[in-house]
Motif scaffolding. Structure first.
Motif, PDB file in Angstrom:
ATOM      1  N   LEU A   1       0.837  -1.200   0.000  1.00  0.00           N
ATOM      2  CA  LEU A   1       0.000   0.000   0.000  1.00  0.00           C
ATOM      3  C   LEU A   1       0.873   1.252   0.000  1.00  0.00           C
ATOM      4  O   LEU A   1       1.792   1.383   0.805  1.00  0.00           O
ATOM      5  CB  LEU A   1      -0.915  -0.006   1.218  1.00  0.00           C
ATOM      6  N   THR A   2       0.606   2.159  -0.923  1.00  0.00           N
ATOM      7  CA  THR A   2       1.344   3.416  -1.033  1.00  0.00           C
ATOM      8  C   THR A   2       0.363   4.584  -0.954  1.00  0.00           C
ATOM      9  O   THR A   2      -0.847   4.408  -1.156  1.00  0.00           O
ATOM     10  CB  THR A   2       2.110   3.480  -2.366  1.00  0.00           C
ATOM     11  N   PRO A   3       0.853   5.798  -0.681  1.00  0.00           N
ATOM     12  CA  PRO A   3      -0.055   6.959  -0.636  1.00  0.00           C
ATOM     13  C   PRO A   3      -0.822   7.176  -1.934  1.00  0.00           C
ATOM     14  O   PRO A   3      -1.931   7.722  -1.916  1.00  0.00           O
ATOM     15  CB  PRO A   3       0.902   8.125  -0.347  1.00  0.00           C
ATOM     16  N   GLN A   4      -0.251   6.754  -3.072  1.00  0.00           N
ATOM     17  CA  GLN A   4      -0.945   6.917  -4.350  1.00  0.00           C
ATOM     18  C   GLN A   4      -2.259   6.149  -4.396  1.00  0.00           C
ATOM     19  O   GLN A   4      -3.171   6.504  -5.143  1.00  0.00           O
ATOM     20  CB  GLN A   4      -0.050   6.444  -5.499  1.00  0.00           C
ATOM     21  N   LEU A   5      -2.351   5.079  -3.610  1.00  0.00           N
ATOM     22  CA  LEU A   5      -3.542   4.231  -3.639  1.00  0.00           C
ATOM     23  C   LEU A   5      -4.623   4.691  -2.671  1.00  0.00           C
ATOM     24  O   LEU A   5      -5.720   4.126  -2.657  1.00  0.00           O
ATOM     25  CB  LEU A   5      -3.151   2.783  -3.320  1.00  0.00           C
ATOM     26  N   SER A   6      -4.345   5.704  -1.877  1.00  0.00           N
ATOM     27  CA  SER A   6      -5.308   6.166  -0.874  1.00  0.00           C
ATOM     28  C   SER A   6      -6.660   6.565  -1.466  1.00  0.00           C
ATOM     29  O   SER A   6      -7.707   6.257  -0.886  1.00  0.00           O
ATOM     30  CB  SER A   6      -4.719   7.334  -0.080  1.00  0.00           C
ATOM     31  N   PRO A   7      -6.703   7.249  -2.630  1.00  0.00           N
ATOM     32  CA  PRO A   7      -8.026   7.614  -3.187  1.00  0.00           C
ATOM     33  C   PRO A   7      -8.886   6.420  -3.573  1.00  0.00           C
ATOM     34  O   PRO A   7     -10.085   6.578  -3.809  1.00  0.00           O
ATOM     35  CB  PRO A   7      -7.660   8.452  -4.423  1.00  0.00           C
ATOM     36  N   TYR A   8      -8.282   5.241  -3.641  1.00  0.00           N
ATOM     37  CA  TYR A   8      -9.015   4.052  -4.086  1.00  0.00           C
ATOM     38  C   TYR A   8      -9.250   3.076  -2.937  1.00  0.00           C
ATOM     39  O   TYR A   8      -9.513   1.896  -3.159  1.00  0.00           O
ATOM     40  CB  TYR A   8      -8.241   3.366  -5.217  1.00  0.00           C
TER      41      TYR A   8
END
Length: 470
Positions: A226-233
């Motif tokens: 899990l990375t910050p880029q995946l937070s919106p999803y």
């Protein structure tokens, strides 16, 4: 009337020229050069267009990825300058299960978003191992389902991941006494997951999460990926947690709609704690697809879990055994076990591993699954060749270990899923079934080679003396 679920596709050409099956051998010295009806110009698939450009630039012609093997060019060339040979690189694609022809079909579907059609028809064997020894009975097409194929009627592909109530109880004043659990429905019996054996990085996870959100489905992910880029999803991600990780990842559980817990001794207690803290969360229990799976599924069905997720190996075989059974036999065994204990209608079954084509999704549902996951197919949609270079520490030949255009990669995955959904609708329409949930466990609408052989040839020749299809 509610809006119909429809996947919008857009052509997404490959970044690298795919490895084609056939190499063109042309004897230019024999070409007359004056044919007004050159067979290259008359190719109905227009596959020689790029090769002409390569030749004009004095480059080696590319292998013919889109060749449909009609052999018209070979037969109609007046000088006989054409011949075909198998591309040696084609033989190195995939493995014995993820065959080169499967990769070609997946590449085409990810490129065009359409069902692949072979101009030369089916030339394969009558029967094969795994799902290839199972056929669907598509002899009962009727008007409502035929119209559903063409979009004039509904063919519903929705499935539920939440636990179901089999009967309702009411109070004396006719108010509902039964506590109805939270409902979660997804529009496709297909979820996303990446196998640990594959290349996993943020470059491929981001477009998969984007595609999951646009399609309305879900994707399994481990906390370390899990990375910050995946937070919106986050709403479309299913964190896969062990018993110990469940207590350490409360924010991840809070932000997701579904959470998966790895099966372990005492997991029922952890499940109860999460259920008490988050009554609206859908809880999945993940476990290996081994010999203990049928019995363990019956135990966990009483624990209050919503869905059981079984992990086969990458070829769809049972794990942790010397003589593994294939996915379809294991699905059937688990499904019938839950039927025998009266729990099948309450819980959902999800299976991972070995889902290589759209027909595998449909056949798994017929065997008794509620849904399946796509794993290798997602990476193949991004042009992966399953060459194994990444596992050896060698750079990826299609640069999946480098930043990707996320919108392009997302488009490729959406195209693939759209093609799979179209094939599922075609199959259900031809079977006269208008709802994917109605397809579950309908083995009477399928034919199994093993059973047919036993019924028809068993009385004549007795039991098979040579081991059959695995």
């Amino acid at each position: 009337m509610p809006q119909k679920y429809h996947i919008h596709t857009k052509t997404a050409p490959p970044r690298f020229h795919p490895v084609g099956k056939y190499a063109t051998v042309e004897f230019h010295e024999n070409c007359a050069g004056s044919c007004r009806q050159c067979v290259k110009k008359r190719c109905v698939y227009n596959i020689f267009k790029e090769n002409v450009l390569h030749t004009s630039a004095m480059q080696e012609p590319e292998y013919l990825y889109t060749c449909m093997s009609c052999f018209r060019c070979i037969q109609e060339c007046t000088k006989g300058i054409f011949s075909r040979t198998i591309n040696p690189d084609y033989r190195t694609l995939g493995d014995e299960y993820w065959r080169a022809e499967n990769l070609h079909r997946l590449w085409y579907q990810a490129h065009m978003g359409k069902i692949p059609v072979s101009g030369a028809g089916y030339r394969g064997p009558f029967v094969g191992p795994g799902f290839d020894s199972m056929w669907t009975d598509m002899s009962e097409i009727v008007r409502p389902t035929r119209d559903g194929i063409h979009g004039r009627e509904y063919i519903n592909t929705c499935v539920e991941l939440s636990r179901r109530v089999t009967q309702l109880e009411f109070n004396a004043d006719m108010t509902l006494a039964t506590q109805v659990p939270a409902l979660l429905e997804i529009p496709l019996p297909l979820l996303f997951r990446l196998s640990p054996q594959l290349l996993i990085n943020e470059h491929v996870l981001l477009p998969m999460a984007m595609a999951a959100k646009q399609l309305g489905t879900l994707m399994f992910i481990h906390p370390q990926d899990l990375t910050p880029q995946l937070s919106p999803y986050a709403a479309n991600l299913i964190p896969c947690l062990s018993r110990d990780q469940a207590a350490q990842n409360d924010p991840m559980i809070r932000s997701s709609r579904v959470v998966e817990l790895a099966d372990a001794p005492g997991i029922e207690r952890v499940l109860s704690e999460i259920r008490a803290a988050y009554p609206d969360k859908i809880i999945v229990i993940g476990m290996p697809l081994d010999q203990k799976a049928p019995a363990r599924s019956a135990e966990l069905a009483l624990s209050g879990a919503d869905t059981l997720h079984f992990y086969a190996d990458d070829h769809g075989n049972e794990v942790n055994t010397a003589e593994p059974r294939f996915l379809k036999e294991m699905i059937r065994a688990i499904h019938l076990k839950l039927v025998s204990v009266g729990q099948r209608q309450k819980i959902n079954l999800l299976f991972s591993g070995g889902i290589a084509m759209a027909e595998h999704m449909a056949k798994a549902i017929i065997c008794g699954a509620d849904a399946v996951t796509a794993d290798h197919a997602l990476l193949i949609a991004l042009e992966c060749r399953l060459c194994g270079m990444c596992r050896k520490g060698i750079s990826c030949p299609v640069k999946l270990d480098e930043p990707l255009d996320a919108s392009w990669a997302c488009n490729r995955i959406i195209n693939l899923v759209a093609a799979w959904q179209s094939q599922l609708i075609e199959l259900m329409g031809a079977m006269g079934i208008r709802e994917a949930r109605r397809l579950r466990g309908e083995v009477g609408r399928s034919m199994w080679f093993e059973n047919l052989e036993k019924d028809h040839f068993g009385p004549l020749f007795g039991e098979r003396k040579v081991p059959g299809l695995g």
